[in-house]
Structure formats: C-alpha cells, structure tokens
Design a protein around this motif. Structure first.
Motif, short mmCIF file in Angstrom:
data_model
loop_
_atom_site.label_atom_id
_atom_site.label_comp_id
_atom_site.label_asym_id
_atom_site.label_seq_id
_atom_site.Cartn_x
_atom_site.Cartn_y
_atom_site.Cartn_z
N SER B 12 2.97 -5.70 6.30
CA SER B 12 4.33 -5.17 6.28
C SER B 12 5.19 -5.87 5.23
N ILE B 13 4.97 -7.16 5.06
CA ILE B 13 5.78 -7.91 4.08
C ILE B 13 5.36 -7.52 2.66
N VAL B 14 4.07 -7.37 2.48
CA VAL B 14 3.56 -6.96 1.16
C VAL B 14 4.13 -5.58 0.80
N ALA B 16 6.84 -4.23 1.93
CA ALA B 16 8.29 -4.32 1.70
C ALA B 16 8.58 -4.89 0.31
#
Lengths: 307, 391
Positions: B12-14, B16
């Motif tokens: 999810s961070i990647v 985003a």
C-alpha cells in the motif's frame, strides 16, 4: 551519430542541496547535453527544497505552521496535496509511527550537542504531536494545536530524488542516477544495459560499504542509527524518534530498501526502523527487497517472492 | 483516518508513493536557479588608410587615420525571484570618440565639429521573465541616452516548448522611439518610431544537432538622415526583413561544437546583405576552451547611394538633385571579413573570457566582386574582456 549505445559516456555532477552532498550520473552523447539536463534536474531539487523548507517563511510548510491553532485553513496546491495524502497513508499504515508532525521533537533532541533530554522535556512535547490532530480534507489543512508543526524532512529528499530522475528522463536521458545523500533514484541502466552498482554504507565503519546492490531501475534508500546520533554512557541515541514516545529506536543499525520509487523506499526504511521486531514482516508485506543490519551487526537480506 | 493496527494491504505504501511521484512535472522549465553578475569591458577602434584621391582634395599620403574609438564598461545582473520569475538588468556606459567620415572614406573633413566627435552614451535595460511549465513570457524596457540621441524601447517576447522539449517556438515584438538631435544644429529635433516583430522555431535533431530559423520584420518611420553629413537625405520610412538560420553541431569524438549561421537581410533602402558565420568551440579539459570564429558579410548599396563624382564642382555631393542621396560608406556596396578568437576559462562559479576580433571591409570583397568604387578599406579591432560569477 553512428555511435553504438554502449559508447555513450556518463558524466558526473555534484552539488549541495537538501543539507547533503548530491550526485548525478548522466549518460549523454556530450558534456553539453549532460550539463543541460543536469541543470534542469538540479533546478528541480532546489525547487522542492525551497518549497518545503521550514526555514523559508514563505514556504507552504511555514504558512501552515504559522497558522497552527488559529483555526485558519491553508489551501494547498496539487503537488503538496499529493505529498500530504502520502503522509496520511504512511501514518495509517505505520500505526502512527511515521508522523510528519513529529519534527518538533528536535526542540529537545540536540544531536550536535549530544545531549539526552529529560523524560519531562520529551513528554511536554507529545501533546502537540499527532497527525490525527491535523484537520486535512484533501485540499486544505489546519493544525488544531498552536504548538504543532509540519515537517516534510521525512520524505522531501526522497521525493526530490524521484522528481530529479523524472526530469532527467523528460530531458531525454535514458541512463543515469540521482543520489541525494544516499537516497538513490535510478533514471535507467547504463546505455550498454548493465546496471549501476550502488554501495550501502557500513553503519559502524565510516567509509566502508556493508553491501553493494545492482540497480537498473527503481530506487534505493537507507535509514540508519549512524547518520545523526551520539553515544552517552555506552548507549546510542539516533535521530529516528518514535513519535508516540519521543525516544530513539534501538532495534536496527540500518535498513535499506529497494523499491520502485525513492519516496516509497525512504518511507519504508524509516517505518522499518520504527517497527522494531516487526520490521521484516512489514517489509515483506510491502513486496520490496531489503537489507537490514541488526543491533548486533548481523546482516539480513531478502528479495520479494516472485509472482 | 485514525491509527489502527489492522493488517497492511500488500504494497500500500509503495502504491501510494508511486501515485505521488507520477505527478506531472510542476516546473519543467524553471527560472534560473542561480543569479549571476557579469562585468565586461569593450574596446573598439576602427581606422582607415587614406589612399583614394578625391576630386579637389589634397593628394592622400597613405596616412592611417583612427576614426571611432569606443570604450564601454558594462554590467549585467540576473536575479531569480522565487522559482517562477527572473529579472535581468544591464547597464553600460560607452565613451565614444573620434571622427565619422564626412565623405566616403575621406577623413580630412571628419565631422563638422572641430576636433572630431566625442560622446558618452548611457544605456540601461531591464527584463522581467515569468517562467511557466513549458515556456516563458518576458517584458523588457531599454533606454539609451547621448547628448544628441535618445532612445527608448519596450519589448514583449514569449517562447513555448513542445512536450518532448525538442521543438521551441518563439514570438517577439518590440517598439522603439528615438529622438535625434545634433550638436552641430541645436535646432534639430527629430523623431523616429520603429516597430518590429520576430518569429522563430528551434528544433533539436538528435543528440548532437540543433537548428533554428528566425524571421524578423521591422518598420521604421521618421528621421533616418545622418545629421552630421551634408546633403544626406534618406526616405522617412524604412522596412527591413531578416531571415536567420542557425545550425549547431556537436562533434562527439572531439567534444567540440560547430556553431554556424546564415543571415539574409533586405530593406526598402535597397540594401540586400548576406552573412555567413562559423565558430568552433574547442574545450580543453573542463576549465577552458578556445573558440576561433570567421564571419563573412556582403551587402549591395542602397538605391540612393551615389559613387564619388569625378567632377570637382559636384564632389562630395551627388550629381543632379536627387530626392534622396547619401555618401555614407555604410550604405555602399562592400564585403567584410571578421576573424576572431575567444578564450574562456571556468572555475567553479566563475567564468572569465577574452575575445579579440579583427574586421576588414573592402569594396572588392562584395559577393561577386564589383563593390562601390573609391572607398578605402576599413579596419577595426575589438577586444572584450569579461568576468562573471554565479551566486
């Protein structure tokens, strides 16, 4: 222009920005072309540095901070909104460990003076820390408490590395790297097809590398307890502070992450440093390659499972 | 948006981060990130050997006559303001002294003022540029003032680059207002209005070649005579057109650059001119370069230029009583060659350069021969030294 691609040389440029030494490697047919592209990339880094600087009273960050506690909402531009959305995602995904309102801890943590603050000093700041106390609607922002401050220092450098690489790409550069003080974004492989070899600094032996990574695309970022730190009574205090307690992390000497964007890699290394024992699981969950050095100096290396 | 300890979505961070960095470039073309200040000093001197026997004039002794000497220090400042704006300002003071030829290349008459002319010109200009993502718009003003000549100009220019930055379009317009007086004739108070437009395109043709084509048109109305020349009568309207083509080629194995250009000029006075120019920029190491250059210029005479009359009763004027007439050698037919060499040094934020040029103008050198008769060759030397610093 009958050169084979492998004959394209690469040119290096070094400059100071973002409080660190920055290097560009630019593959181009000529110095002139490399220089023109490099100038644009350097301009992009400086633009981001100025835009998100806490030290410039006219920056968007300073305007938001100046309005803290007044109830005034500051509207932000698209680029800033994108970064705030990202910060919001990080806060949520890291269970509050990555918090862009934690910068005020530097008021009591003085790494130059090597001074350990008292628990009371640290605790006094905690009420003014917390992204949940920022009123962010996707377009404008207000900090609810007057003592609050935003600090983009946690990802501005990584974002600048990605943007500089994008600018080089837009300028027609197919191969090259952007290295902003160890945060590396790759423009593309050497025109001959071979990857760039990027060293990871040894967290305890200055000047040594702990490992070397081949990168053709994507980015590499490293966080460590050695960048800004001091030791008192045999205990190391580093600049990566847990916003929930106000105290430095101790589990890892360093965390390096290879990801598709430097912005992602940099955020993941910081969160991993803050995650303690859960760091490896967390990084596996993000599907990135990583290399960690634990408190005992042992190396752990993992690549994501292929699909 | 409260913090929870729920399991993470994979990457999810990647994801985003990628959505943030994929933002379009906010400032592909930004203002100059550094300011700079440059100081220059120009020394110019032209001279002519008087070898032509003019009717009724003393027999020439082949003496060399210095004519115009110019000493001009100047300063140029570029200051970025924020990331979108930049301001450029320049100022120069010319000390001009010497003699303009009264008739053809005859220097004996010099100007009508005793002791020749001596003048001081103060000039300054300011340009403000707003930079956009793929272009820029600039507004400028310029003024210059001498004791017998004042000029002021405003300009507006814009440029726009395509998404791949390989093609850039330029448009420009300028208006100039001149006020002409004369130290010989305090009553002289004339005006001239000039308006011009320019359009151009620059195309990158690959890693080593860049070409540019510019078209310009200028319309002037008002006083065009030279107040210091007797019986100088020129039309009160002048239209000028130029076509300029440039080609810069980078020679990879040598690290050098060939800069070449061709310019065609035509005006309603009847002057048509060609200029070809080539310069070879040869860097040695990272800190210095040498640039030899060669320029050839050829022009045909103005319609109302008249060759020296062999009749002593008429010389130095034109036979008959034409409506328009000039004996100004700058309106004659000639060719000219300029040889130059420039040395440039660079060290960190400093740049220093020295340039020397030798200009030789001869009637015989007109393209195809047959330039205007009865004019001695003119020579000029130009030395310029400059130093600049980025900050």
């Amino acid at each position: 222009m009958g050169d084979t691609p492998t004959m394209i040389p690469d040119f290096g440029f070094e400059f100071d920005a973002m409080g660190t030494v920055c290097q560009l490697r630019v593959c181009a047919h000529s110095q002139v072309l490399a220089e023109a592209a490099a100038q644009r990339a350097i301009g992009e880094v400086r633009r981001i540095e100025a835009k998100y600087s806490r030290y410039r009273p006219d920056s968007i960050v300073s305007r938001i901070n100046a309005a803290a506690g007044t109830g005034e909402r500051i509207a932000v531009d698209d680029e800033t909104a994108g970064l705030l959305r990202f910060a919001d995602t990080l806060y949520e995904a890291s269970a509050g460990r990555f918090d862009i309102t934690s910068g005020i801890l530097r008021r009591v943590w003085d790494f130059k003076a090597a001074r350990v603050p008292s628990a009371a000093e640290v605790d006094a700041l905690l009420p003014d820390i917390g992204w949940f106390q920022a009123d962010w609607d996707g377009e404008s922002l207000a900090l609810r408490r007057p003592g609050m401050e935003l600090d983009f220092g946690g990802f501005a450098k990584e974002y600048a590395a990605d943007r500089a690489a994008a600018v080089l790409h837009e300028a027609g550069i197919a191969g090259g790297t952007v290295n902003l003080g160890g945060d590396v974004s790759v423009v593309g492989p050497h025109p001959g097809g071979h990857p760039w070899k990027i060293g990871i600094a040894h967290p305890r032996r200055p000047g040594d590398v702990v490992a070397s990574i081949d990168l053709s695309h994507g980015a590499l970022a490293t966080s460590g307890d050695y960048e800004r730190s001091f030791e008192v009574d045999g205990r190391r205090y580093c600049h990566i502070l847990d916003p929930r307690t106000g105290w430095p992390v101790t589990r890892w000497q360093s965390v390096s992450v290879v990801g598709p964007a430097c912005l992602a890699a940099g955020a993941l290394t910081t969160i991993a440093m803050l995650m303690g024992d859960e760091a490896h699981d967390f990084l596996r969950g993000q599907g990135v390659a990583f290399l960690t050095v634990d408190a005992g100096g042992h190396l752990h290396r993992e690549k994501p499972d292929g699909p | 948006m409260a913090a929870t300890d729920r399991p993470l979505r994979i990457g999810s961070i990647v994801a985003a981060a990628l959505s943030v960095t994929a933002l379009p470039a906010a400032h592909a073309e930004s203002a100059p990130e550094k300011g700079s200040i440059a100081l220059k000093y120009l020394y110019y001197r032209d001279f002519q050997k008087n070898d032509t026997q003019y009717p009724g004039e003393p027999k020439p002794d082949g003496a060399k006559f210095d004519r115009i000497t110019v000493k001009a220090p100047s300063v140029l400042l570029v200051v970025p303001i924020g990331s979108d704006w930049s301001v450029e300002a320049g100022a120069t003071v010319d000390d001009v002294s010497g003699a303009t030829p009264r008739y053809y290349s005859s220097v004996s008459g010099a100007t009508k003022a005793p002791g020749g002319m001596s003048d001081k010109r103060n000039a300054g200009d300011v340009k403000v540029t707003r930079h956009f993502s793929r272009g820029a718009v600039a507004v400028g003003v310029a003024t210059s003032s001498e004791n017998d000549y004042d000029s002021s100009a405003v300009s507006l220019e814009g440029r726009y680059a395509t998404e791949d930055n390989n093609t850039t379009f330029h448009l420009g317009a300028a208006a100039t207002r001149d006020k002409i007086g004369s130290t010989d004739d305090p009553a002289l108070d004339e005006r001239r209005r000039t308006n011009e437009v320019m359009a151009g395109v620059t195309q990158v043709l690959g890693a080593n070649d860049i070409v540019q084509v510019n078209l310009g048109y200028r319309h002037g109305a008002g006083y065009f005579n030279d107040p210091y020349k007797s019986a100088d009568r020129r039309p009160d309207e002048r239209n000028q057109g130029t076509l300029l083509a440039r080609w810069n080629h980078h020679v990879v194995p040598l690290g050098s650059t060939l800069r070449s250009s061709y310019r065609f000029y035509k005006d309603s006075f009847g002057i048509a001119a060609h200029t070809v120019e080539a310069a070879w920029v040869q860097p040695f190491a990272e800190w210095w370069s040498v640039t030899p250059s060669l320029r050839y210029y050829s022009q045909g005479a103005a319609k109302f230029y008249c060759d020296p009359s062999s009749d002593p009763a008429v010389f130095p004027f034109c036979p008959g009583s034409p409506t328009f007439a000039t004996t100004d050698q700058r309106m004659s037919a000639f060719g000219a060659v300029t040889l130059g060499i420039k040395l440039q040094l660079r060290w960190e934020d400093w740049t220093g350069d020295v340039k020397y040029e030798r200009y030789t103008q001869k009637s015989d050198w007109k393209l195809g021969g047959s330039g205007s008769p009865g004019i001695d060759p003119l020579y000029a030397d130009m030395v310029q030294v400059g130093v600049s610093k980025a900050f």
